[in-house]
Design a protein around this motif. Sequence first.
Motif, PDB file in Angstrom:
ATOM      1  N   THR A  46       0.837  -1.196   0.000  1.00  0.00           N
ATOM      2  CA  THR A  46       0.000   0.000   0.000  1.00  0.00           C
ATOM      3  C   THR A  46       0.875   1.249   0.000  1.00  0.00           C
ATOM      4  N   THR A  47       0.254   2.386  -0.054  1.00  0.00           N
ATOM      5  CA  THR A  47       0.960   3.668   0.030  1.00  0.00           C
ATOM      6  C   THR A  47       0.396   4.485   1.188  1.00  0.00           C
ATOM      7  N   GLY A  48       1.232   5.300   1.772  1.00  0.00           N
ATOM      8  CA  GLY A  48       0.785   6.133   2.888  1.00  0.00           C
ATOM      9  C   GLY A  48       1.971   6.776   3.574  1.00  0.00           C
ATOM     10  N   PRO A  49       1.719   7.503   4.650  1.00  0.00           N
ATOM     11  CA  PRO A  49       2.805   8.182   5.372  1.00  0.00           C
ATOM     12  C   PRO A  49       3.565   7.204   6.275  1.00  0.00           C
ATOM     13  N   VAL A  50       4.840   7.478   6.450  1.00  0.00           N
ATOM     14  CA  VAL A  50       5.665   6.694   7.367  1.00  0.00           C
ATOM     15  C   VAL A  50       6.706   7.624   7.973  1.00  0.00           C
ATOM     16  N   GLU A  51       7.025   7.371   9.221  1.00  0.00           N
ATOM     17  CA  GLU A  51       8.050   8.168   9.883  1.00  0.00           C
ATOM     18  C   GLU A  51       8.891   7.279  10.768  1.00  0.00           C
ATOM     19  N   HIS A  52      10.160   7.667  10.862  1.00  0.00           N
ATOM     20  CA  HIS A  52      11.091   6.938  11.715  1.00  0.00           C
ATOM     21  C   HIS A  52      11.054   7.539  13.113  1.00  0.00           C
ATOM     22  N   GLN A  53      10.689   6.743  14.085  1.00  0.00           N
ATOM     23  CA  GLN A  53      10.603   7.222  15.457  1.00  0.00           C
ATOM     24  C   GLN A  53      11.842   6.790  16.230  1.00  0.00           C
ATOM     25  N   VAL A  54      12.428   7.750  16.919  1.00  0.00           N
ATOM     26  CA  VAL A  54      13.616   7.502  17.723  1.00  0.00           C
ATOM     27  C   VAL A  54      13.184   7.363  19.184  1.00  0.00           C
ATOM     28  N   VAL A  55      13.476   6.233  19.772  1.00  0.00           N
ATOM     29  CA  VAL A  55      13.133   5.986  21.176  1.00  0.00           C
ATOM     30  C   VAL A  55      14.416   6.035  21.989  1.00  0.00           C
ATOM     31  N   ALA A  56      14.440   6.878  23.003  1.00  0.00           N
ATOM     32  CA  ALA A  56      15.633   7.049  23.835  1.00  0.00           C
ATOM     33  C   ALA A  56      15.193   7.329  25.267  1.00  0.00           C
ATOM     34  N   SER A  57      16.154   7.363  26.155  1.00  0.00           N
ATOM     35  CA  SER A  57      15.877   7.670  27.564  1.00  0.00           C
ATOM     36  C   SER A  57      16.446   9.033  27.905  1.00  0.00           C
ATOM     37  N   GLY A 315      14.755  15.090  37.909  1.00  0.00           N
ATOM     38  CA  GLY A 315      15.372  13.805  38.211  1.00  0.00           C
ATOM     39  C   GLY A 315      14.594  12.607  37.731  1.00  0.00           C
ATOM     40  N   MET A 316      13.324  12.790  37.333  1.00  0.00           N
ATOM     41  CA  MET A 316      12.546  11.663  36.831  1.00  0.00           C
ATOM     42  C   MET A 316      13.137  11.150  35.516  1.00  0.00           C
ATOM     43  N   THR A 317      13.184   9.823  35.396  1.00  0.00           N
ATOM     44  CA  THR A 317      13.669   9.197  34.172  1.00  0.00           C
ATOM     45  C   THR A 317      12.505   8.999  33.216  1.00  0.00           C
ATOM     46  N   ALA A 318      12.706   9.395  31.975  1.00  0.00           N
ATOM     47  CA  ALA A 318      11.631   9.351  30.979  1.00  0.00           C
ATOM     48  C   ALA A 318      12.051   8.486  29.794  1.00  0.00           C
ATOM     49  N   THR A 319      11.061   7.804  29.223  1.00  0.00           N
ATOM     50  CA  THR A 319      11.238   7.113  27.952  1.00  0.00           C
ATOM     51  C   THR A 319      10.626   7.993  26.876  1.00  0.00           C
ATOM     52  N   VAL A 320      11.463   8.444  25.954  1.00  0.00           N
ATOM     53  CA  VAL A 320      11.086   9.503  25.017  1.00  0.00           C
ATOM     54  C   VAL A 320      10.979   8.939  23.604  1.00  0.00           C
ATOM     55  N   THR A 321       9.939   9.362  22.894  1.00  0.00           N
ATOM     56  CA  THR A 321       9.789   9.045  21.477  1.00  0.00           C
ATOM     57  C   THR A 321       9.893  10.344  20.694  1.00  0.00           C
ATOM     58  N   LEU A 322      10.921  10.424  19.856  1.00  0.00           N
ATOM     59  CA  LEU A 322      11.165  11.609  19.048  1.00  0.00           C
ATOM     60  C   LEU A 322      10.827  11.310  17.592  1.00  0.00           C
ATOM     61  N   ARG A 323      10.273  12.306  16.930  1.00  0.00           N
ATOM     62  CA  ARG A 323       9.944  12.140  15.521  1.00  0.00           C
ATOM     63  C   ARG A 323      11.174  12.425  14.681  1.00  0.00           C
ATOM     64  N   GLY A 324      11.557  11.425  13.855  1.00  0.00           N
ATOM     65  CA  GLY A 324      12.695  11.598  12.982  1.00  0.00           C
ATOM     66  C   GLY A 324      12.252  11.921  11.570  1.00  0.00           C
ATOM     67  N   SER A 325      12.912  11.325  10.588  1.00  0.00           N
ATOM     68  CA  SER A 325      12.568  11.555   9.192  1.00  0.00           C
ATOM     69  C   SER A 325      11.192  10.980   8.887  1.00  0.00           C
ATOM     70  N   HIS A 326      10.471  11.589   7.960  1.00  0.00           N
ATOM     71  CA  HIS A 326       9.147  11.106   7.601  1.00  0.00           C
ATOM     72  C   HIS A 326       8.867  11.409   6.125  1.00  0.00           C
ATOM     73  N   HIS A 327       8.109  10.508   5.509  1.00  0.00           N
ATOM     74  CA  HIS A 327       7.676  10.651   4.122  1.00  0.00           C
ATOM     75  C   HIS A 327       6.158  10.538   4.090  1.00  0.00           C
ATOM     76  N   ASP A 328       5.539  11.393   3.325  1.00  0.00           N
ATOM     77  CA  ASP A 328       4.074  11.451   3.317  1.00  0.00           C
ATOM     78  C   ASP A 328       3.437  10.423   2.384  1.00  0.00           C
ATOM     79  N   ALA A 329       4.071  10.053   1.311  1.00  0.00           N
ATOM     80  CA  ALA A 329       3.490   9.113   0.349  1.00  0.00           C
ATOM     81  C   ALA A 329       4.537   8.070   0.007  1.00  0.00           C
ATOM     82  N   ALA A 330       4.645   7.050   0.832  1.00  0.00           N
ATOM     83  CA  ALA A 330       5.653   6.012   0.657  1.00  0.00           C
ATOM     84  C   ALA A 330       4.983   4.699   0.268  1.00  0.00           C
ATOM     85  N   LEU A 331       5.739   3.850  -0.416  1.00  0.00           N
ATOM     86  CA  LEU A 331       5.279   2.492  -0.738  1.00  0.00           C
ATOM     87  C   LEU A 331       5.574   1.622   0.472  1.00  0.00           C
TER      88      LEU A 331
END
Length: 418
Positions: A46-57, A315-331
């Motif tokens: 199919t086709t649609g948007p996709v983005e690379h999500q970066v997960v870090a602490s 001081g709280m530890t967080a699990t973070v999801t950052l938005r990386g590269s993204h394409h709007d119309a990908a296969l």
Amino acid sequence: MALMATRRSRQVALCIGAAAALAAGGLVVFASRETITLDIQAAPVTTGPVEHQVVASGTLQATTTVDVGTQVSGVVQALDADYNSLVRANEIVARLDPALYDAALREARASLAQAEANVRRLQAAEQSARFTLARDEQLAASNMLPRADLDAARAAMDSASADVKGAQAQAASADDAVKAAAVDLEHTVIRSPVDGVVLARNVEVGQTLAASVQAPVLYRIAVDLRQLQLWVNVDESDVADIRAGEQAIFSVESYGTELFQGTVSQVRLQPVVQVAAEAASAPAPAGGVTSTPPTVTSYTTIVDVANPDERLRPGMTATVTLRGSHHDAALLVPNAALSFQPPAAAGAIVDDTATLSGLHELWRYDHGQLTPVAVKTGLSGGGWTELIGGTLRPGDEVATGVVTRRTSALSRVSTWIP
């Protein structure tokens, strides 16, 4: 998408002790036959948007933190602020014992008074020498005073003036000593430099502080906990995808699955290099031979976080999801298609004539036939992977999984009657 594959098992002779067969004196022989059913699961390209999500602490920090110390040594006499105390700028937070500094101030003032008295005494001597010189000059003009006496009077005048200047310098130095002693005495009263809340108190009443060795920190004050910063360590392989202004989503253990939001404000250029955990815990090599341990490089990314209700804490530890590269119309194909491999029982429906030259292998499922297809992948996220090379097109079916069912049945092979 079900395929029936039949495999003949070894025949097993079964002796059936049925009453009717025994009565007839005959024997019926049966064989066990196993049937394998493969349910090929497939999904369309199919086709649609996709983005690379970066997960870090990362760790939450106060936006501005001020360490309150002391410039003078002494014994802590009183503490007027404690953990979580709200303080205002110039508010007293601690006091040191002022006895020594009060005594030093009184001594400095006494020295100043003595120096000022010495100035006045020498000024009087200078005035007397000036009068003597004036008189001798008049006498010398009338030839009533030897020249030597006039020169002596002038020398005495110069000496008296020099003594006055020296005494005045000593008085100025004594005045500076008084001011310094007064400042030291004032520094025994420690005040908050900012409005904020006390995060840490590092001293106790009665504790001796030696400021001459190292400036001790009495308090750590956060300026405003309604605005925090999240310091995230992003691996060097992902840092190129992070941009200032992008949104970040994170969670902390204190609030379970609840999500919080922030905005990336800075990606710092300074690398953070750490020795890999497995290298740090490994024993030293035998023979004294040393090698360079592997390192992990990351970059600190700052995320601004609004905290109006002050639920989040430094001081709280967080699990973070950052938005990386993204394409709007990908296969796109499901991630499961990249790990699919046909089972051995599917040999009859696998096209073995196809040749592959790509980086990844997918299996096209078309009219009951599995055909390997070489593809090149791009971004991956949200359960989907982008295809940036290959022959697949939107609408093509790719295999994503298989369910194997096994059934057994008995069939009569022969009947023997004597």
